[in-house]
Design a protein around this motif. Structure first.
Motif, PDB file in Angstrom:
ATOM      1  N   MET A   1       0.836  -1.193   0.000  1.00 17.53           N
ATOM      2  CA  MET A   1       0.000   0.000   0.000  1.00 17.53           C
ATOM      3  C   MET A   1       0.874   1.247   0.000  1.00 17.53           C
ATOM      4  N   ASP A   2       0.444   2.273  -0.714  1.00 17.40           N
ATOM      5  CA  ASP A   2       1.212   3.504  -0.766  1.00 17.40           C
ATOM      6  C   ASP A   2       0.341   4.659  -0.288  1.00 17.40           C
ATOM      7  N   PHE A   3       0.864   5.413   0.660  1.00 24.98           N
ATOM      8  CA  PHE A   3       0.096   6.492   1.266  1.00 24.98           C
ATOM      9  C   PHE A   3       0.709   7.848   0.972  1.00 24.98           C
ATOM     10  N   PHE A   4       1.608   7.918  -0.014  1.00 21.98           N
ATOM     11  CA  PHE A   4       2.399   9.120  -0.211  1.00 21.98           C
ATOM     12  C   PHE A   4       2.100   9.780  -1.549  1.00 21.98           C
ATOM     13  N   VAL A   5       2.175  11.111  -1.541  1.00 17.56           N
ATOM     14  CA  VAL A   5       2.058  11.890  -2.778  1.00 17.56           C
ATOM     15  C   VAL A   5       3.255  12.825  -2.855  1.00 17.56           C
ATOM     16  N   THR A   6       3.560  13.277  -4.047  1.00 14.55           N
ATOM     17  CA  THR A   6       4.723  14.138  -4.266  1.00 14.55           C
ATOM     18  C   THR A   6       4.331  15.603  -4.250  1.00 14.55           C
ATOM     19  N   ALA A   7       5.344  16.458  -4.114  1.00 14.84           N
ATOM     20  CA  ALA A   7       5.109  17.898  -4.157  1.00 14.84           C
ATOM     21  C   ALA A   7       4.554  18.316  -5.515  1.00 14.84           C
ATOM     22  N   ASP A   8       5.037  17.703  -6.577  1.00 18.13           N
ATOM     23  CA  ASP A   8       4.522  18.019  -7.915  1.00 18.13           C
ATOM     24  C   ASP A   8       3.029  17.717  -8.002  1.00 18.13           C
ATOM     25  N   TRP A   9       2.631  16.576  -7.465  1.00 16.67           N
ATOM     26  CA  TRP A   9       1.222  16.181  -7.513  1.00 16.67           C
ATOM     27  C   TRP A   9       0.358  17.164  -6.730  1.00 16.67           C
ATOM     28  N   VAL A  10       0.825  17.537  -5.535  1.00 16.05           N
ATOM     29  CA  VAL A  10       0.064  18.471  -4.706  1.00 16.05           C
ATOM     30  C   VAL A  10      -0.068  19.817  -5.410  1.00 16.05           C
ATOM     31  N   TYR A  11       1.016  20.290  -5.997  1.00 15.37           N
ATOM     32  CA  TYR A  11       0.977  21.581  -6.690  1.00 15.37           C
ATOM     33  C   TYR A  11      -0.036  21.560  -7.825  1.00 15.37           C
ATOM     34  N   ASP A  12      -0.037  20.482  -8.587  1.00 14.73           N
ATOM     35  CA  ASP A  12      -0.997  20.368  -9.691  1.00 14.73           C
ATOM     36  C   ASP A  12      -2.431  20.356  -9.168  1.00 14.73           C
ATOM     37  N   GLN A  13      -2.642  19.713  -8.010  1.00 16.70           N
ATOM     38  CA  GLN A  13      -3.991  19.630  -7.450  1.00 16.70           C
ATOM     39  C   GLN A  13      -4.488  20.975  -6.949  1.00 16.70           C
ATOM     40  N   ILE A  14      -3.657  21.708  -6.218  1.00 17.12           N
ATOM     41  CA  ILE A  14      -4.144  22.963  -5.645  1.00 17.12           C
ATOM     42  C   ILE A  14      -4.260  24.056  -6.696  1.00 17.12           C
ATOM     43  N   LYS A  15      -3.581  23.911  -7.832  1.00 14.73           N
ATOM     44  CA  LYS A  15      -3.809  24.850  -8.936  1.00 14.73           C
ATOM     45  C   LYS A  15      -5.236  24.747  -9.425  1.00 14.73           C
ATOM     46  N   LEU A 120       0.192  11.381   2.857  1.00 17.15           N
ATOM     47  CA  LEU A 120       1.287  12.227   3.336  1.00 17.15           C
ATOM     48  C   LEU A 120       2.022  12.824   2.152  1.00 17.15           C
ATOM     49  N   LEU A 121       2.433  14.079   2.305  1.00 16.54           N
ATOM     50  CA  LEU A 121       3.331  14.687   1.335  1.00 16.54           C
ATOM     51  C   LEU A 121       4.734  14.169   1.621  1.00 16.54           C
ATOM     52  N   ASP A 122       5.249  13.340   0.736  1.00 16.39           N
ATOM     53  CA  ASP A 122       6.565  12.740   0.942  1.00 16.39           C
ATOM     54  C   ASP A 122       7.632  13.828   0.945  1.00 16.39           C
ATOM     55  N   GLY A 123       8.406  13.869   2.019  1.00 14.56           N
ATOM     56  CA  GLY A 123       9.420  14.912   2.149  1.00 14.56           C
ATOM     57  C   GLY A 123       8.915  16.161   2.827  1.00 14.56           C
ATOM     58  N   GLY A 124       7.609  16.247   3.016  1.00 12.05           N
ATOM     59  CA  GLY A 124       7.024  17.364   3.747  1.00 12.05           C
ATOM     60  C   GLY A 124       7.307  18.722   3.136  1.00 12.05           C
ATOM     61  N   LEU A 125       7.308  19.721   3.997  1.00 14.05           N
ATOM     62  CA  LEU A 125       7.505  21.096   3.540  1.00 14.05           C
ATOM     63  C   LEU A 125       8.864  21.280   2.879  1.00 14.05           C
ATOM     64  N   GLU A 126       9.849  20.525   3.332  1.00 11.25           N
ATOM     65  CA  GLU A 126      11.181  20.636   2.724  1.00 11.25           C
ATOM     66  C   GLU A 126      11.130  20.300   1.239  1.00 11.25           C
ATOM     67  N   SER A 127      10.397  19.264   0.884  1.00 12.78           N
ATOM     68  CA  SER A 127      10.273  18.883  -0.525  1.00 12.78           C
ATOM     69  C   SER A 127       9.564  19.981  -1.307  1.00 12.78           C
ATOM     70  N   TRP A 128       8.512  20.536  -0.722  1.00 11.47           N
ATOM     71  CA  TRP A 128       7.771  21.621  -1.374  1.00 11.47           C
ATOM     72  C   TRP A 128       8.694  22.801  -1.683  1.00 11.47           C
ATOM     73  N   GLU A 129       9.497  23.172  -0.697  1.00 10.91           N
ATOM     74  CA  GLU A 129      10.389  24.318  -0.858  1.00 10.91           C
ATOM     75  C   GLU A 129      11.515  24.019  -1.846  1.00 10.91           C
ATOM     76  N   LYS A 130      12.026  22.786  -1.828  1.00  8.11           N
ATOM     77  CA  LYS A 130      13.087  22.422  -2.771  1.00  8.11           C
ATOM     78  C   LYS A 130      12.614  22.531  -4.214  1.00  8.11           C
ATOM     79  N   HIS A 131      11.323  22.306  -4.444  1.00  6.06           N
ATOM     80  CA  HIS A 131      10.770  22.428  -5.788  1.00  6.06           C
ATOM     81  C   HIS A 131      10.516  23.883  -6.180  1.00  6.06           C
TER      82      HIS A 131
END
Length: 282
Positions: A1-15, A120-131
């Protein structure tokens, strides 16, 4: 089972947030500085994210027993989810400062109360900021929804259950705290040091790489190889928080019968008659 999403995916969703039923929860927290996470949220967060505090939102009222972070009242928690704009079909993405334990606690709570679209956003806020994605100081005003809890009671055990299973040797009890705390060499939070007799130490940070990323399935399978996949696993820690990354990791690699002891060590030591094991006496 996978419970994780990426920063790219989240960004595309909230747009596309006007058309997408998605809510982000910011769960940053520090056990030794309870206001730090909230202050960090005010300084900047993923646009639209709602802050959930470990003590105020993800835990119930402390009593003589039950541990330092007892589970919140179902109706109270459901009301808070609703005020955050979360209904039963809402996609919820939870993040922390990196892959920390508080996001996992929030994820576990939502699944325990019956919410199925939780990630969960994999990598959390750090991943978001790195992108290089934008941050915001704006406090959102979500449109309230109704969330009806559907408690998954099979996911938790209490102290009596733990005692019975340990006496019968029919379950495997994990202690998710650091090895030094497990051995009783240090204890920054509680009056007693050591662990529940019979517990096996699997420090929760070991499910992450040295860079703080989640280990892959092969690595996690090897990590938990000593635990039979077809037997009951009870996961504990200090107060039911850092146990949650271990629960996620076990489920990720196919363990089915995984339960949380919410009160954990802080509940165990609230009963003076309970023995505590240390490096010296076990």
């Amino acid at each position: 089972m996978d419970f994780f999403v990426t920063a790219d995916w989240v960004y595309d969703q909230i747009k596309e947030s006007a058309e997408t039923d998605i809510v982000l929860l910011d769960t940053r927290f520090e056990l030794t500085d309870p206001e730090a996470g909230k202050q960090a949220y005010f300084q900047g967060h993923i646009p639209g994210a709602v802050y959930f505090d470990l003590n105020q939102d993800l835990s119930g009222e402390k009593g003589e027993h039950g541990g330092s972070h007892p589970l919140p009242d179902p109706d109270t928690f459901a009301e808070k989810l609703g005020k955050a704009g979360i209904g039963s079909q809402t996609t919820v993405v939870i993040y922390d400062q990196g892959n920390d334990m508080f996001a996992a606690r929030c994820w576990w709570l939502l699944t325990y109360y019956g919410h199925e679209r939780t990630f969960l956003l994999d990598g959390g806020l750090e991943s978001w900021e790195k992108h290089g994605y934008p941050m915001s100081r704006e406090i959102p005003a979500p449109k309230p929804k109704t969330f009806l809890p559907d408690i998954q009671g099979h996911q938790v055990v209490d102290i009596d259950y733990v005692k019975q299973k340990m006496a019968d040797s029919t379950s495997h009890l994990i202690d998710s705290r650091s090895h030094q705390r497990y051995l009783g060499k240090t204890e920054p939070l509680y009056q007693n040091a050591g662990h529940i007799p019979g517990a096996i130490n699997y420090f929760w940070k070991q499910v992450l790489t040295d860079d703080g990323e989640w280990r892959n399935e092969e690595e996690l399978t090897n990590h938990f190889a000593a635990l039979p996949a077809d037997e009951e696993i009870i996961v504990s820690c200090g107060s039911g928080v850092s146990a949650c990354p271990n629960i996620m990791a076990l489920k990720k690699v196919g363990y089915q019968d995984v339960k949380l002891y919410p009160g954990s060590f802080s509940d165990w030591i609230s009963y003076p008659e309970n023995k505590v094991a240390t490096e010296k006496n076990e």
